[in-house]
Every structure is written in C-alpha cells, then in structure tokens.
Enzyme design. Sequence first.
Site, PDB file in Angstrom:
ATOM      1  N   HIS A  54       0.875  -1.187   0.000  1.00 39.63           N
ATOM      2  CA  HIS A  54       0.000   0.000   0.000  1.00 39.63           C
ATOM      3  C   HIS A  54       0.907   1.232   0.000  1.00 39.63           C
ATOM      4  O   HIS A  54       1.673   1.434  -0.941  1.00 39.63           O
ATOM      5  CB  HIS A  54      -0.920  -0.105   1.227  1.00 39.63           C
ATOM      6  CG  HIS A  54      -2.076   0.832   1.271  1.00 39.63           C
ATOM      7  ND1 HIS A  54      -2.435   1.661   0.247  1.00 39.63           N
ATOM      8  CD2 HIS A  54      -2.985   1.086   2.267  1.00 39.63           C
ATOM      9  CE1 HIS A  54      -3.499   2.375   0.601  1.00 39.63           C
ATOM     10  NE2 HIS A  54      -3.849   2.044   1.823  1.00 39.63           N
ATOM     11  N   HIS A  98      -2.547  -2.625  -9.666  1.00 36.69           N
ATOM     12  CA  HIS A  98      -3.512  -2.009  -8.752  1.00 36.69           C
ATOM     13  C   HIS A  98      -4.775  -2.852  -8.735  1.00 36.69           C
ATOM     14  O   HIS A  98      -5.144  -3.424  -9.762  1.00 36.69           O
ATOM     15  CB  HIS A  98      -3.851  -0.592  -9.233  1.00 36.69           C
ATOM     16  CG  HIS A  98      -4.438   0.256  -8.157  1.00 36.69           C
ATOM     17  ND1 HIS A  98      -5.768   0.227  -7.839  1.00 36.69           N
ATOM     18  CD2 HIS A  98      -3.861   1.137  -7.313  1.00 36.69           C
ATOM     19  CE1 HIS A  98      -5.978   1.058  -6.841  1.00 36.69           C
ATOM     20  NE2 HIS A  98      -4.846   1.626  -6.503  1.00 36.69           N
ATOM     21  N   ASP A 150       2.600   5.082  -6.861  1.00 31.31           N
ATOM     22  CA  ASP A 150       3.855   4.942  -6.131  1.00 31.31           C
ATOM     23  C   ASP A 150       5.068   4.713  -7.027  1.00 31.31           C
ATOM     24  O   ASP A 150       6.190   4.661  -6.539  1.00 31.31           O
ATOM     25  CB  ASP A 150       3.748   3.780  -5.120  1.00 31.31           C
ATOM     26  CG  ASP A 150       2.841   4.150  -3.969  1.00 31.31           C
ATOM     27  OD1 ASP A 150       2.929   5.301  -3.531  1.00 31.31           O
ATOM     28  OD2 ASP A 150       2.060   3.304  -3.532  1.00 31.31           O
TER      29      ASP A 150
HETATM   30  N1  CMC Z   1       4.603  -7.183 -10.194  1.00 34.58           N
HETATM   31  C1  CMC Z   1       4.479  -8.397 -10.751  1.00 34.58           C
HETATM   32  N2  CMC Z   1       3.340  -9.086 -10.820  1.00 34.58           N
HETATM   33  C2  CMC Z   1       2.258  -8.516 -10.291  1.00 34.58           C
HETATM   34  C3  CMC Z   1       2.294  -7.230  -9.698  1.00 34.58           C
HETATM   35  C4  CMC Z   1       3.527  -6.563  -9.673  1.00 34.58           C
HETATM   36  N3  CMC Z   1       3.631  -5.353  -9.120  1.00 34.58           N
HETATM   37  N4  CMC Z   1       1.065  -6.895  -9.265  1.00 34.58           N
HETATM   38  C5  CMC Z   1       0.285  -7.935  -9.565  1.00 34.58           C
HETATM   39  N5  CMC Z   1       0.998  -8.916 -10.197  1.00 34.58           N
HETATM   40  C6  CMC Z   1       0.505 -10.190 -10.734  1.00 34.58           C
HETATM   41  C7  CMC Z   1       0.279 -11.203  -9.606  1.00 34.58           C
HETATM   42  O1  CMC Z   1       1.420 -11.982  -9.376  1.00 34.58           O
HETATM   43  C8  CMC Z   1      -0.876 -11.991 -10.163  1.00 34.58           C
HETATM   44  O2  CMC Z   1      -0.377 -12.853 -11.143  1.00 34.58           O
HETATM   45  P1  CMC Z   1      -0.987 -14.353 -11.263  1.00 34.58           P
HETATM   46  O3  CMC Z   1      -2.407 -14.151 -11.700  1.00 34.58           O
HETATM   47  O4  CMC Z   1      -0.118 -15.040 -12.253  1.00 34.58           O
HETATM   48  O5  CMC Z   1      -0.891 -14.959  -9.883  1.00 34.58           O
HETATM   49  C9  CMC Z   1      -1.716 -10.941 -10.899  1.00 34.58           C
HETATM   50  O6  CMC Z   1      -0.785  -9.943 -11.293  1.00 34.58           O
HETATM   51  C10 CMC Z   1      -2.802 -10.321 -10.038  1.00 34.58           C
HETATM   52  O7  CMC Z   1      -2.177  -9.834  -8.861  1.00 34.58           O
HETATM   53  P2  CMC Z   1      -2.842  -9.768  -7.439  1.00 34.58           P
HETATM   54  O8  CMC Z   1      -1.786  -9.819  -6.398  1.00 34.58           O
HETATM   55  O9  CMC Z   1      -3.962 -10.785  -7.357  1.00 34.58           O
HETATM   56  O10 CMC Z   1      -3.490  -8.338  -7.502  1.00 34.58           O
HETATM   57  P3  CMC Z   1      -4.099  -7.560  -6.284  1.00 34.58           P
HETATM   58  O11 CMC Z   1      -5.226  -6.775  -6.833  1.00 34.58           O
HETATM   59  O12 CMC Z   1      -4.390  -8.492  -5.150  1.00 34.58           O
HETATM   60  O13 CMC Z   1      -2.904  -6.635  -5.815  1.00 34.58           O
HETATM   61  C11 CMC Z   1      -1.444  -4.819  -5.641  1.00 34.58           C
HETATM   62  C12 CMC Z   1      -2.821  -5.279  -6.107  1.00 34.58           C
HETATM   63  C13 CMC Z   1      -1.334  -3.320  -5.749  1.00 34.58           C
HETATM   64  C14 CMC Z   1      -1.269  -5.209  -4.165  1.00 34.58           C
HETATM   65  C15 CMC Z   1      -0.366  -5.522  -6.502  1.00 34.58           C
HETATM   66  O14 CMC Z   1      -0.521  -5.144  -7.853  1.00 34.58           O
HETATM   67  C16 CMC Z   1       1.049  -5.237  -6.017  1.00 34.58           C
HETATM   68  O15 CMC Z   1       1.536  -5.928  -5.127  1.00 34.58           O
HETATM   69  N6  CMC Z   1       1.727  -4.195  -6.588  1.00 34.58           N
HETATM   70  C17 CMC Z   1       3.044  -3.829  -6.112  1.00 34.58           C
HETATM   71  C18 CMC Z   1       2.903  -2.982  -4.856  1.00 34.58           C
HETATM   72  C19 CMC Z   1       2.397  -1.596  -5.169  1.00 34.58           C
HETATM   73  O16 CMC Z   1       2.850  -0.939  -6.097  1.00 34.58           O
HETATM   74  N7  CMC Z   1       1.447  -1.111  -4.342  1.00 34.58           N
HETATM   75  C20 CMC Z   1       0.907   0.234  -4.459  1.00 34.58           C
HETATM   76  C21 CMC Z   1      -0.522   0.210  -4.868  1.00 34.58           C
HETATM   77  S1  CMC Z   1      -1.170   1.812  -5.354  1.00 34.58           S
HETATM   78  C22 CMC Z   1      -1.078   2.838  -4.008  1.00 34.58           C
HETATM   79  C23 CMC Z   1      -1.649   2.309  -2.753  1.00 34.58           C
HETATM   80  O17 CMC Z   1      -2.575   1.503  -2.711  1.00 34.58           O
HETATM   81  O18 CMC Z   1      -1.163   2.752  -1.720  1.00 34.58           O
END
Ligand code: CMC
Length: 440
Positions: A268, A307, A363
């Site tokens: 986050h 996201h 971010d």
């Molecule tokens: N790098 C590589 N793969 C990713 C990433 C990433 N940053 N984000 C998602 N994926 C992949 C994930 O591995 C999954 O693949 P698979 O279907 O093969 O298992 C797929 O994309 C869906 O990911 P998810 O984890 O189910 O997605 P989510 O909606 O639960 O998570 C998130 C959203 C923001 C937590 C995630 O995209 C992430 O960890 N991003 C990196 C951290 C980040 O930048 N966070 C800031 C978010 S925006 C500001 C805020 O909220 O504060």
Amino acid sequence: MPSNDLTITDNRTGKQYTVPIENGTVRSLDLRQIKTSADDFGLLGYDPSFDNTASCKSAITFIDGDKGILRHRGYPIDELAAKSTFLEVAYLVLYGELPTKAELAQWEANIKDHTFVHENIRKLIDAFQYDAHPMGILVSAAGALSTFYPDAKNVGNAESRELQIARAIAKMPTLAAYAYRHRQGQPYVYPDNDLSYAGNLLNMLWKKGELKYKPNPVLERALDLLFILHADHEQNCSTNAMRSIGSSQADPYVSLAGAIGALYGPLHGGANEAAINMLRRIGSKDKVNDFIKGVKVGNERLMGFGHRVYKNYDPRAKIIRATAEQVFETTGRNPLIDIATELERIALQDEYFISRRLYPNVDFYSGIIYQAMGFSMEMYPVLFAIARTSGWLAQWREMQMDPQTRIARPRQVYTGPPVRAYVPLEHRNSAKPAQPASKK
Ligand code: CMC
C-alpha cells in the site's frame, strides 16, 4: 419483461429466489434466505479481499479503473491538481463542494489554529529509539492524540467531529516533522502559521538556524500537488481500516492510527519506498531486462506497478511523472527516473504485464520526485499519510452520518475441525503443521 432484480436457481434444491438489484449490487444478506434445509444457516458471499464487494455507499470519490479515471466529488483529479490547493481539495473531499473565498479563508484559519501539539507529545516522541521509523512514530503519536482530546469520543456529535477533523489535519504535519527530526537527532521546529500547509511542513522538517524559513516555491507547490494526488482514493486498504475501526464508534484518532498502520505496508503506502529500493538495486538501465525476467518467474514484484482497481494507467502516476520533470529543473535530475521509464517501457510491451493489465500506479514515480526534493526514504509513506488524513476523515465523517452504518463484522468460512473430545496433556502427540510460505 426486464426488471431490476435477479432470479437465482439453487440447483441443490431446485428452488428459485428473486433478489432486488440496487445501484448494480445485490445485498449479500438477501442470499441468506437460500437454504438447503430449515437449519441451514443460509448462503454467504465469500470475498476475503473485497474483490467484488461494496462495503459502503459513498459520494466522495469515483474511480473507473478500466478507463483510468479518478474524480473527487465529480471533479477530475487532473483539474484539481492543476487548479486547486491541497486544503481546498481536503475541504471538497470532506464537505462535498469547493469552498467559496470566505469559506476557504475560514477553513485555512481553522487549520492554522490547531497546528501546535501538546508539549507532552514531544516527550512521547523523545521516548522512541533514535532510529525509529517515522511511520511507527506516527501511528503512536496519532493514537496518542486520543488521550489529549477525550472529547473526541463524542463521534455522534457534529460539532465535536468537525473540531477533531480540523485538529487532525492540522497536527499531522507537526507529528510527521517531529518524527523526522527525532530520527535526525535535530531539535523540533514549531509550526509557522504564516506559511502554507505544505510550506509549514517544509519549515518544520528543514529549518536550521535561520530566523525565518522560506520554502522554495517550486518545491512547496510540488508538495502541495502531491498532497492533492494522495487526498483520497475511495475504499482502499487503509480507508477500509479507518471505516472498520470507526464503525465501533472508536474515536477518530485511534481510527487514524489504525489507518496509518494499514498504509505502512509495502503493498500500500509503503510501495514508493519499496520502489526506490528496487530501482537502486537494479542500478542501471541495462539491468532492467534481467530484473523483469525475475519478476515474471515470480522472484519478486515490480513495485509501483499493478492495482486492485486500475487496470489502466493510474492518472495520478501520469501527473507525477510530468511534475517530476518540472521539479528536476530546480533540484537537478534524479537518475532513477531513467531506470523507471525504461522499466515502464519494457513492462508495458511485455505479455506478462499486458495480460494481467499491470500499469504504473501512484507509487511508481512518487518516490523519485520525493527523493529529488530531498526527502529521506522513510518519509515517503509519512507524506502519503499526511495527505490521506483528509480522505480518511472524509470517509469516517460520511460513515458517522450514514444511518445504515453498523459495526463492521465480517463472516467467515470455518475450516477447522468439528467438535471433538478434549485430549489430556499426557496423551497429546505433537502435530504442529508446517508453516506455508507467504505469497510474494
Ligand atoms: N509485479 C508483478 N506481478 C504482479 C504485480 C507486480 N507489481 N502486481 C500484480 N501482479 C501479478 C500477480 O502476481 C498476479 O499474477 P498471477 O495471476 O499469475 O498470480 C496478478 O498480477 C494479479 O495480482 P494480485 O496480487 O492478485 O493483484 P491484487 O489486486 O491483489 O494486488 C497490488 C494489487 C497493488 C497489491 C499488486 O498489484 C502489487 O503488489 N503491486 C506492487 C505494490 C504496489 O505498487 N502497491 C501500491 C498500490 S497503489 C497505491 C496504494 O494503494 O497505496
């Protein structure tokens, strides 16, 4: 004949049920009537990360994640970023309309009235370890405000709510700056109410021996703009924490402490800090391809990408990227931007990221601009928390005024053993289950 409801056939029993549709949603509680027998509890929705569950009705922020749209109270974020100040946006988010000149003057004066904190807060911060992370300090200091303002317990009292809102928005920069100066081993700087909201924060962070601190106008405006971009983002993890804690009628300061804690996580608000660490580790543009390969095989995540809601370019990331170039004219270029743009270029044409609709989020570039402006890394989530306090409080205020609010209390799917006979100590065998690896 079309009608605004949903007919469900339960193939276990052959029975049909009709449930109303309102605002494109069905009420989960309407599923409870779907039972296989009289003593069946009834059907529940299972949605552990709220992927497809609306937790409230809200009139504050609109996001269309597929189109990359973000609006506060109907106003597009790019217009607010270009034309407003942070305190105007905070007012808008809280009260639904942009303030008139008189309302804005009153609002700004009200905030300035509350920028100082009790001297005992300084003592509280003094007690922290010399290298304590400022987010840990902020969680504690925000929660501690609860003990200085016991009147905040009156969450049902509109006058008290407004007072706490002004106090919290006004004091958050002071707490943040104290947390920073403590870590630096520098004396605390009192608020300067001649300065703007962002200018005063710069004063409390960076004032040295000068009689009067004069913020650099480019950095002051850039910080104000970054605050605008972080003011609110509807039902994200930390806002959900704020609402969830607030739903028990806990006071807003302890609710804020919980929200700050949720924001601290690397998925986050901690992501910008993690993104800078990642860019540093990559080190140069020619290492980007190898890094992306590692991400694709699941070694790590591309921080600042992806996201839950945006399946398109996060509009805030676009604005920050453009602003970064303006800030660099004053601060000098941050070389990490070249690695970041190369990462973005390669990722956006790679099947892994395209198929999962992963784009830069807020971010990805915010750490780069903060770093160029001279903020140390551990302050990035703190800056996020200062700005988001307005959104947390707007959501908390809306929730307190919503007659449908009840204490947040999710259900669970129980997967443990059924009832069984108690095993006396001398007859027990160790059967400690292996710990599953956590998700990357
Ligand atoms: N790098 C590589 N793969 C990713 C990433 C990433 N940053 N984000 C998602 N994926 C992949 C994930 O591995 C999954 O693949 P698979 O279907 O093969 O298992 C797929 O994309 C869906 O990911 P998810 O984890 O189910 O997605 P989510 O909606 O639960 O998570 C998130 C959203 C923001 C937590 C995630 O995209 C992430 O960890 N991003 C990196 C951290 C980040 O930048 N966070 C800031 C978010 S925006 C500001 C805020 O909220 O504060």
